[in-house]
Design an enzyme around this catalytic site. Structure first.
Site, PDB file in Angstrom:
ATOM      1  N   VAL A   9       0.749  -1.396   0.087  1.00  0.00           N
ATOM      2  CA  VAL A   9       0.081  -0.016  -0.061  1.00  0.00           C
ATOM      3  C   VAL A   9       1.064   1.265  -0.007  1.00  0.00           C
ATOM      4  O   VAL A   9       0.674   2.162  -0.879  1.00  0.00           O
ATOM      5  CB  VAL A   9      -0.947   0.101   1.204  1.00  0.00           C
ATOM      6  N   PHE A  25      -8.562   1.126  -1.427  1.00  0.00           N
ATOM      7  CA  PHE A  25      -9.329  -0.027  -2.369  1.00  0.00           C
ATOM      8  C   PHE A  25      -8.565  -0.559  -3.117  1.00  0.00           C
ATOM      9  O   PHE A  25      -9.049  -1.025  -4.257  1.00  0.00           O
ATOM     10  CB  PHE A  25     -10.493   0.654  -2.736  1.00  0.00           C
ATOM     11  N   LEU A  26      -7.151  -0.545  -3.224  1.00  0.00           N
ATOM     12  CA  LEU A  26      -6.171  -0.886  -3.988  1.00  0.00           C
ATOM     13  C   LEU A  26      -6.144  -2.547  -4.146  1.00  0.00           C
ATOM     14  O   LEU A  26      -6.075  -3.214  -3.020  1.00  0.00           O
ATOM     15  CB  LEU A  26      -4.929  -0.559  -3.972  1.00  0.00           C
ATOM     16  N   PHE A  32     -16.165 -11.248  -8.331  1.00  0.00           N
ATOM     17  CA  PHE A  32     -16.127 -11.722  -7.184  1.00  0.00           C
ATOM     18  C   PHE A  32     -17.153 -12.851  -6.845  1.00  0.00           C
ATOM     19  O   PHE A  32     -17.605 -13.289  -5.833  1.00  0.00           O
ATOM     20  CB  PHE A  32     -16.168 -10.716  -5.839  1.00  0.00           C
ATOM     21  N   GLY A  80     -13.765 -21.544  -6.412  1.00  0.00           N
ATOM     22  CA  GLY A  80     -12.429 -22.098  -6.543  1.00  0.00           C
ATOM     23  C   GLY A  80     -11.957 -22.622  -5.187  1.00  0.00           C
ATOM     24  O   GLY A  80     -12.552 -22.831  -4.143  1.00  0.00           O
ATOM     25  N   CYS A 137      -5.144  -9.435   3.060  1.00  0.00           N
ATOM     26  CA  CYS A 137      -6.411  -8.351   3.272  1.00  0.00           C
ATOM     27  C   CYS A 137      -7.582  -8.949   3.543  1.00  0.00           C
ATOM     28  O   CYS A 137      -8.089  -8.738   4.613  1.00  0.00           O
ATOM     29  CB  CYS A 137      -6.700  -7.241   2.164  1.00  0.00           C
ATOM     30  N   LYS A 173      -7.753 -11.265   6.919  1.00  0.00           N
ATOM     31  CA  LYS A 173      -7.466 -10.562   8.189  1.00  0.00           C
ATOM     32  C   LYS A 173      -8.652  -9.775   8.657  1.00  0.00           C
ATOM     33  O   LYS A 173      -9.036  -9.356   9.516  1.00  0.00           O
ATOM     34  CB  LYS A 173      -5.973 -10.104   8.305  1.00  0.00           C
TER      35      LYS A 173
END
Ligand code: UGA
Length: 450
Positions: free
Chosen positions: A11, A153-154, A268, A272, A279, A282
């Site tokens: 980040v 939001f990367l 999303f 799979g 991210c 956690k």
């Protein structure tokens, strides 16, 4: 503006480099001196597409530099982005000790009022604690600080593009001056006034980002709620995939049609091996803990987490169903990163899977286009191949654990010839079952008819 970025992980480094790219003067610091040394020598400690262009240019033009001494970074900036890690504690809570440490450094070193922006993902109310900590640690100098939350939001793998072309910029503030300063920082992104190093063709037409001002608490909540919702969506797709498998339906067809409903959206929903990375797992855990401490029932998210944890076991069952006995078998693994276009293996489902296979006594030879160096550090006991073909050599099963584009385009006839048994177990539903069967493979995947 003069900006200091504290923490040069995924980040911090992207944030610092992109702030320089849009015209600010940026100093980045990190308590890992070896990272700073590498950056100063022209190296980049992570693989993140786009950084290889942005960092050298910004450095050459004198807008980006790296300092090992955090005091130098504090002396430089008018605004600080805190981008340090907030790893999970054994109980699932976020460890905020790095944020506290940074607050102490800023408060003791700063000589004039500064804007302190939290970019690390933190539980709601951290901003309040940060404000209090800054004023306690600065009681001798009496320097005043403004605190803001600006969640990122990367996505790893597309982080440079995400920074420069965000869909929204959320700023949590409790005073107008902090908001004004943040608007100045992001002005080039809001007005789209920079030469995009990654998306040259799409820049002029893309929509401008939405600016949303909130309270600090809301901004913090937005981040946890967003990542947890993404995790929930993935687990939902995986749950439906398991049912599709039992009923002989095809999860690909199901989610494609579901995603056409704009209320649901197509992303999303890929079934799979489940979600990983540093991210989603956690953040979901920390969000659940925050809710439980606040007396709110978050069982729904706990279930999403359980579904995700079961993916590896479910996959190994699939493999065992095909191989009968796993012990002693040579298995090729394609992909070790937690997702494509990154070298990050933290909480990667692929790593978890390899550990399971080793636990069952399999012999593993793995290949990943970018993540092998980082994987080697945590998985020294397996063989690493130079190519997908080498990983497949003499294997009785070949597993796809990360959906790198490169794997889509392999010469599958060559792979089949190299293998001892042409069995593919596709943990990412990357390939077409019909095509693989036509090529002479036994092919298994998630939620699709074999
Ligand atoms: C995630 C969020 O997407 C970012 O918006 C956020 O800024 C970032 O976390 C963060 O908090 O820093 P990232 O961890 O880079 O980004 O990865 P994602 O693209 O979200 O993927 C997470 C995991 O979910 C990967 O293991 C991926 O393979 C998996 N996934 C994703 C699925 O299993 N199915 C899907 O349909 C999508």
């Amino acid at each position: 503006m003069k900006i200091s970025v504290i923490g040069t992980g995924y980040v911090g480094l992207v944030t610092g480099a992109c702030l320089a790219e849009i015209g600010h003067e940026v100093v980045c610091t990190d308590n890992d001196a070896s990272k700073i040394e590498m950056l100063e020598a022209g190296g980049i400690p992570i693989y993140e597409p786009g950084l290889e262009n942005v960092i050298p240019r910004a450095r050459k033009e004198g807008r980006l530099s790296f300092r090992a001494n955090p005091a130098d970074a504090v002396a430089f900036g008018d605004a600080f982005f805190i981008c340090v890690g907030t790893p999970p504690l054994p109980n699932g809570d976020a460890d905020l000790s790095a944020i506290d440490h940074v607050a102490r450094v800023i408060a003791t070193e700063a000589k004039s009022p500064k804007l302190v922006i939290e970019k690390s993902t933190v539980p709601a109310r951290t901003g309040q604690e940060l404000k209090r900590a800054l004023s306690v640690y600065a009681r001798k100098s009496n320097v005043k600080f403004h605190v803001a939350s600006n969640p990122e939001f990367l996505r790893e793998g597309t982080a440079v593009g995400d920074f420069l072309h965000p869909d929204r910029i959320v700023v949590g503030v409790d005073d107008e001056r902090a908001e004004r300063q943040l608007k100045d920082i992001y002005r080039p992104v809001l007005d789209r006034k920079f030469n995009c190093p990654v998306h040259t063709s799409c820049c002029p037409d893309g929509p401008a980002p939405v600016w949303q001002t909130t309270t600090i608490n809301s901004a913090e909540l937005i981040k946890h709620a967003s990542n947890s919702f993404l995790a929930l969506k993935i687990s939902y797709a995986n749950m439906v995939a398991d049912l599709a498998e039992q009923l002989g339906a095809d999860i690909g067809e199901v989610v494609r049609a579901m995603g056409m409903d704009p209320r649901i959206g197509p992303s999303f929903l890929s079934a799979g091996l489940g979600y990983g990375g540093f991210c989603l797992p956690k953040d979901l855990q920390a969000f659940v803990h925050l809710a439980e401490r606040s007396g709110v029932d978050f069982t729904m998210l706990r279930e999403a987490e359980k579904i995700n944890k079961r993916r590896i076991g479910h996959f190994v069952e699939k493999l065992r169903g095909a191989l009968w006995v796993v012990r002693g078998k040579q298995i090729g693994v394609l992909g070790l990163a937690f997702k494509p276009n990154t070298d990050d293996v933290r909480f990667a489902p692929a790593i978890d899977l390899v550990n399971h296979l080793l636990g069952e006594g399999a012999c593993v030879r793995a290949y990943d286009p970018k993540a092998m160096e980082k994987a080697r550090a945590i998985l020294p006991q397996i063989e690493y191949a130079k190519s997908a073909y080498e990983a497949a050599k003499d294997a009785e099963a070949l597993i796809i654990a990360t959906e790198w584009d490169e794997f889509r385009k392999l010469d599958w006839d060559r792979i089949r010839e190299a293998m001892a048994r042409p069995l593919i177990v596709d943990g990412r539903n990357l390939l077409s079952p019909r095509e693989m069967q036509d090529r002479g493979f036994e092919y298994r995947s998630f939620g699709r008819p074999d």
